[in-house]
Write a protein that holds these residues in place. Structure first.
Motif, short mmCIF file in Angstrom:
data_model
loop_
_atom_site.label_atom_id
_atom_site.label_comp_id
_atom_site.label_asym_id
_atom_site.label_seq_id
_atom_site.Cartn_x
_atom_site.Cartn_y
_atom_site.Cartn_z
N ALA A 360 0.71 -1.13 -0.05
CA ALA A 360 -0.09 0.01 0.10
C ALA A 360 0.79 1.18 -0.09
N LEU A 361 1.97 1.14 0.82
CA LEU A 361 2.93 2.45 0.87
C LEU A 361 3.39 2.51 -0.74
N GLY A 362 3.74 1.57 -1.17
CA GLY A 362 4.43 1.68 -2.47
C GLY A 362 3.71 2.10 -3.56
N ALA A 363 2.09 1.80 -3.62
CA ALA A 363 1.27 1.96 -4.64
C ALA A 363 0.86 3.82 -4.35
N ALA A 364 0.89 4.09 -2.87
CA ALA A 364 0.94 5.57 -2.58
C ALA A 364 1.93 6.29 -3.07
N ALA A 365 3.23 5.66 -3.24
CA ALA A 365 4.44 6.42 -3.64
C ALA A 365 4.18 6.60 -4.88
N ARG A 366 3.80 5.64 -5.74
CA ARG A 366 3.51 5.74 -7.19
C ARG A 366 2.54 6.73 -7.48
N ALA A 367 1.57 6.84 -6.76
CA ALA A 367 0.19 7.99 -6.84
C ALA A 367 0.87 9.26 -6.78
N ARG A 368 1.79 9.37 -5.99
CA ARG A 368 2.29 10.70 -5.64
C ARG A 368 3.31 10.89 -6.78
#
Length: 397
Positions: A360-368
């Motif tokens: 989830a943290l990685g997905a949020a990083a990509r979205a950022r």
């Protein structure tokens, strides 16, 4: 417009931090002007640009650079100049610049990296000076950490280079830095003139985990990427391999660290073991990132925006970084920042123990990254500078 683009390294292939920035800026400018590139080449492959790159250029001159650090240091001590300048001082490059200025109606100069400012004419077309980082501050940082003989040399470099940077900034149309933090540092150091932040971006389409197959059979893997003859990278992996990794391996016996990057020094290759992979150059860093359980950037000395962090974020990897490595990135909390070994161990342990949370943290990083670091948006301020130059409002001081 016709723009003379000076670069301390060929902007192709875009496979390291400075070349990534220079390549994307050159490509951006090439959509708006005719570009005349004059740059140094360090390897045989640098001397002949690939056709796809040549198509962006109105002309291209690559000058080989082979001066050793020892020779550059002796020249600097004898002349009273910074080593950063003597290392890139070459009559052949000067002749190449003079030939372009004499043979073309140049409307503006784009100077990439402070080492190349020594080739700018005293008068003539407006100059956009891309310092990227405050290099003099980097050497001041080295001086605070080095042994006595090296400390003196680093203090000297910081002082002389800082004076040169301020002189250049006072006479150009605009001075660019990779982050507002670097621009503010430069202003606070006494620099005058128009000082702007033009941030790095990321090609999120290229760094898309949906289109990259991870390396098979890696198991739990911590990945560090970077140019491995660069002192801050060397310091970071040596520290991590000795102060952090052993503590993690105690609880995760199959865990390994992959140090992925070209030109590893003897100090880096000496780290190779059952728990540490040292790859040297790889054709494509993305499969390594895709295979990473966690990506790290534990740099104690870092300037501006770390491309290694943006690339890992774009690949939807959870990232644990030092405060220095994370400082230039507007990550919105999608990067775990850990100041010391204790904090690094805790942050990585938490991610290893919570795969769902790590994903989830990685997905949020990509979205950022998608929302904040598109190259076209990051380079838009250049268009305003060029428009002023074209309108006659961007003359040098």
């Amino acid at each position: 417009m016709d723009i003379l683009f000076l670069a301390h390294r060929t902007p192709f292939p875009p496979d390291r931090g400075d070349k990534i920035r220079s390549f994307h800026i050159l490509r951006h400018l090439a959509g708006r002007a005719r570009i005349h590139l004059v740059a140094f080449g360090e390897e045989a492959a640098d001397m002949t640009p690939p056709p796809a790159f040549s198509e962006l250029l109105a002309s291209c001159t690559i000058v080989p650079r082979g001066k050793s650090r020892a020779v550059a240091a002796m020249e600097a001590l004898a002349s009273g100049r910074p080593v950063s300048l003597t290392a890139f001082a070459a009559p052949a490059l000067r002749r190449a610049v003079d030939a372009v200025l004499a043979g073309q109606a140049i409307d503006a100069n784009y100077c990439f990296s402070g080492q190349m400012a020594q080739y700018l004419p005293d008068a003539g077309p407006p100059v956009v000076m891309d310092f990227v980082d405050v290099d003099s501050a980097k050497f001041a940082g080295y001086a605070s950490r080095g042994l006595p003989p090296l400390r003196w040399l680093m203090r000297r470099e910081a002082r002389l280079l800082g004076a040169f940077e301020r002189q250049v900034a006072a006479r150009v149309a605009a001075s660019l830095f990779v982050s507002e933090a670097e621009a503010a540092l430069f202003r606070d150091g006494g620099a005058r003139g128009r000082i702007l932040a033009v941030e790095n971006g990321i090609d999120a389409g290229q760094y898309d985990p949906a289109h990259v197959d991870p390396l098979p059979g890696m198991g739990p893997l911590i990945v560090f990427t970077g140019q491995m003859d660069y002192p801050p990278n060397i310091e970071a992996v040596r520290w991590f391999a000795t102060a952090v990794l052993p503590r993690l391996v105690e609880c995760h016996p199959g865990l390994r660290l992959a140090i992925v990057g070209r030109a590893p020094t003897a100090a880096v290759t000496a780290l190779a073991s059952a728990q540490v992979l040292v790859t040297a150059a790889v054709d494509d860093v993305r499969p390594w990132l895709a295979a990473a359980t966690v990506c790290i950037a534990p740099l104690q000395q870092a300037r501006g925006i770390q491309n290694k962090v943006l690339e890992a974020m774009a690949m939807a990897r959870p990232v644990v970084a030092s405060a220095a490595a994370a400082e230039g990135i507007d990550h919105g909390g999608t990067v775990r920042v850990a100041a010391d070994a204790e904090a690094q161990v805790a942050a990585i342990e938490a991610l290893l123990g919570d795969p769902i949370g790590a994903a989830a943290l990685g997905a949020a990083a990509r979205a950022r990254v998608l929302a904040r670091y598109d190259w076209a948006a990051r380079l838009a301020p250049l268009d305003g500078v060029l428009a002023e130059i074209a309108g006659g409002g961007g003359t040098n001081a």
